[in-house]
Motif scaffolding. Sequence first.
Motif, PDB file in Angstrom:
ATOM      1  N   GLN A 108     -22.053  -3.288  -5.840  1.00 12.09           N
ATOM      2  CA  GLN A 108     -20.670  -3.580  -5.636  1.00 12.09           C
ATOM      3  C   GLN A 108     -20.144  -4.364  -4.645  1.00 12.09           C
ATOM      4  O   GLN A 108     -19.365  -5.239  -5.018  1.00 12.09           O
ATOM      5  CB  GLN A 108     -20.099  -2.040  -5.235  1.00 12.09           C
TER       6      GLN A 108
ATOM      7  N   SER B 210       0.786  -1.083  -0.007  1.00 12.82           N
ATOM      8  CA  SER B 210       0.012   0.080  -0.117  1.00 12.82           C
ATOM      9  C   SER B 210       0.888   1.449  -0.065  1.00 12.82           C
ATOM     10  O   SER B 210       0.257   2.344  -0.387  1.00 12.82           O
ATOM     11  CB  SER B 210      -1.081   0.137   1.223  1.00 12.82           C
TER      12      SER B 210
ATOM     13  N   THR C 280     -17.541  -7.188  -7.156  1.00  7.89           N
ATOM     14  CA  THR C 280     -16.281  -7.183  -7.045  1.00  7.89           C
ATOM     15  C   THR C 280     -15.499  -8.544  -6.800  1.00  7.89           C
ATOM     16  O   THR C 280     -14.194  -8.788  -6.381  1.00  7.89           O
ATOM     17  CB  THR C 280     -15.674  -6.438  -5.671  1.00  7.89           C
TER      18      THR C 280
ATOM     19  N   HIS D 214     -11.582  -5.614  -8.246  1.00  7.63           N
ATOM     20  CA  HIS D 214     -12.733  -4.403  -8.341  1.00  7.63           C
ATOM     21  C   HIS D 214     -12.561  -3.568  -9.471  1.00  7.63           C
ATOM     22  O   HIS D 214     -13.676  -3.387 -10.043  1.00  7.63           O
ATOM     23  CB  HIS D 214     -11.755  -3.264  -7.050  1.00  7.63           C
TER      24      HIS D 214
ATOM     25  N   ARG E 133      -9.289   3.542  -4.963  1.00  6.36           N
ATOM     26  CA  ARG E 133      -8.731   3.386  -3.853  1.00  6.36           C
ATOM     27  C   ARG E 133      -9.599   2.724  -2.617  1.00  6.36           C
ATOM     28  O   ARG E 133      -9.140   2.804  -1.455  1.00  6.36           O
ATOM     29  CB  ARG E 133      -8.178   4.400  -3.455  1.00  6.36           C
ATOM     30  N   GLY E 134     -10.670   2.122  -2.858  1.00  4.17           N
ATOM     31  CA  GLY E 134     -11.766   1.683  -1.689  1.00  4.17           C
ATOM     32  C   GLY E 134     -13.053   2.529  -2.057  1.00  4.17           C
ATOM     33  O   GLY E 134     -13.037   3.371  -2.698  1.00  4.17           O
ATOM     34  N   TYR E 135     -13.933   1.834  -1.184  1.00  6.14           N
ATOM     35  CA  TYR E 135     -15.292   2.608  -1.384  1.00  6.14           C
ATOM     36  C   TYR E 135     -15.409   3.920  -0.847  1.00  6.14           C
ATOM     37  O   TYR E 135     -14.720   4.162   0.093  1.00  6.14           O
ATOM     38  CB  TYR E 135     -16.387   1.642  -0.877  1.00  6.14           C
ATOM     39  N   THR E 136     -16.091   4.689  -1.333  1.00 12.54           N
ATOM     40  CA  THR E 136     -16.471   6.121  -0.784  1.00 12.54           C
ATOM     41  C   THR E 136     -17.677   6.230   0.026  1.00 12.54           C
ATOM     42  O   THR E 136     -18.644   5.939  -0.717  1.00 12.54           O
ATOM     43  CB  THR E 136     -16.356   7.299  -1.881  1.00 12.54           C
TER      44      THR E 136
ATOM     45  N   ARG F 289      -3.265  -3.087  -7.498  1.00 13.04           N
ATOM     46  CA  ARG F 289      -3.756  -3.497  -5.960  1.00 13.04           C
ATOM     47  C   ARG F 289      -5.232  -3.586  -5.969  1.00 13.04           C
ATOM     48  O   ARG F 289      -5.614  -4.207  -4.948  1.00 13.04           O
ATOM     49  CB  ARG F 289      -3.342  -2.145  -4.986  1.00 13.04           C
ATOM     50  N   HIS F 290      -5.835  -3.092  -6.926  1.00 11.48           N
ATOM     51  CA  HIS F 290      -7.470  -3.236  -7.087  1.00 11.48           C
ATOM     52  C   HIS F 290      -7.697  -3.892  -8.429  1.00 11.48           C
ATOM     53  O   HIS F 290      -8.907  -3.728  -8.809  1.00 11.48           O
ATOM     54  CB  HIS F 290      -7.909  -1.781  -6.901  1.00 11.48           C
TER      55      HIS F 290
END
Length: 286
Positions: A125, A63, A129, A240, A83-86, A236-237
């Motif tokens: 989502q 990371s 994913t 997703h 970079r991830g869920y908001t 990294r994702h």
Amino acid sequence: CGFGDPWSYLVACKDSSCRRRWYASNAEIELAIHEKMLRTYSGSPPLKYFDGATMQSYQVPHSAFEAVHCKKRDPSPECSYLRGYTPSVPNVPSSSFSIGASKTSPRGFGVFANERVLKGSMIMQEKSTHPIHFSPSSRSLLDAFYKHDPIAAKNAEPVLTYMTEHGFENTLYGGHGYDVDSSIATFISHGCGGSYNINADPSVTMTEDTVDPETPPEFQYAKGSFKTLFNPVIDRHLPHLVGGLDVALRDIEAGEEIFDNYLTLVSNKADWKELVKGLKAQCKSK
């Protein structure tokens, strides 16, 4: 070696095809070691500190690389949404959708919203994913069985049909692989004439009537474009990026059918012409 601090290494390849070996499964790596390494007299493993599991631990960058990459003066676009869920962006779960009879889908059924979906909301989502992944090597094995072994072809045909008719291609793993949605999202139909109401890229406006069947758009994987040589955010994702990111392009009313743009679900240029031809025929028959 006497190093008191952790070290980082950068692996560079001439082209993206090396990603196929880099993202090989545990079994593939173990088989390669077995085939390439000389046997020891004692019968013990020739490598003390490397095996398939170790190699897989290198496949996802730390990371810290992602954090440094996104702090650049001109960070890549993925830093803003991958970079991830908001928490501020709502996700409409799969329980808010259902299967129903469709007058437009060639299957005779489609996916419908059970409640109002606001523009910009993420679509399923929590399920998308986690797609069913067919790696490039798995696809190659299925193709080989189908072409060269009549008995295996009979058994492989249902799997190939499921993979190609319900899945979407991507080349993020160094070859042409497939991913199939693990939820009812796999039954979402194509929106003819630009009538699609969800997509991973809101800027996409192409339809089966406006694209050139001979010249596909520039892309390297479904649902996006891979324009950065080194992008730890993407690396990294990957699950997703491959299976998720669909958002509502406008407000969708309860009872309305969900449509996607199938033109964004193909990464194989060789299949582009056939896809456009098939979608045009499908849309004209309605």
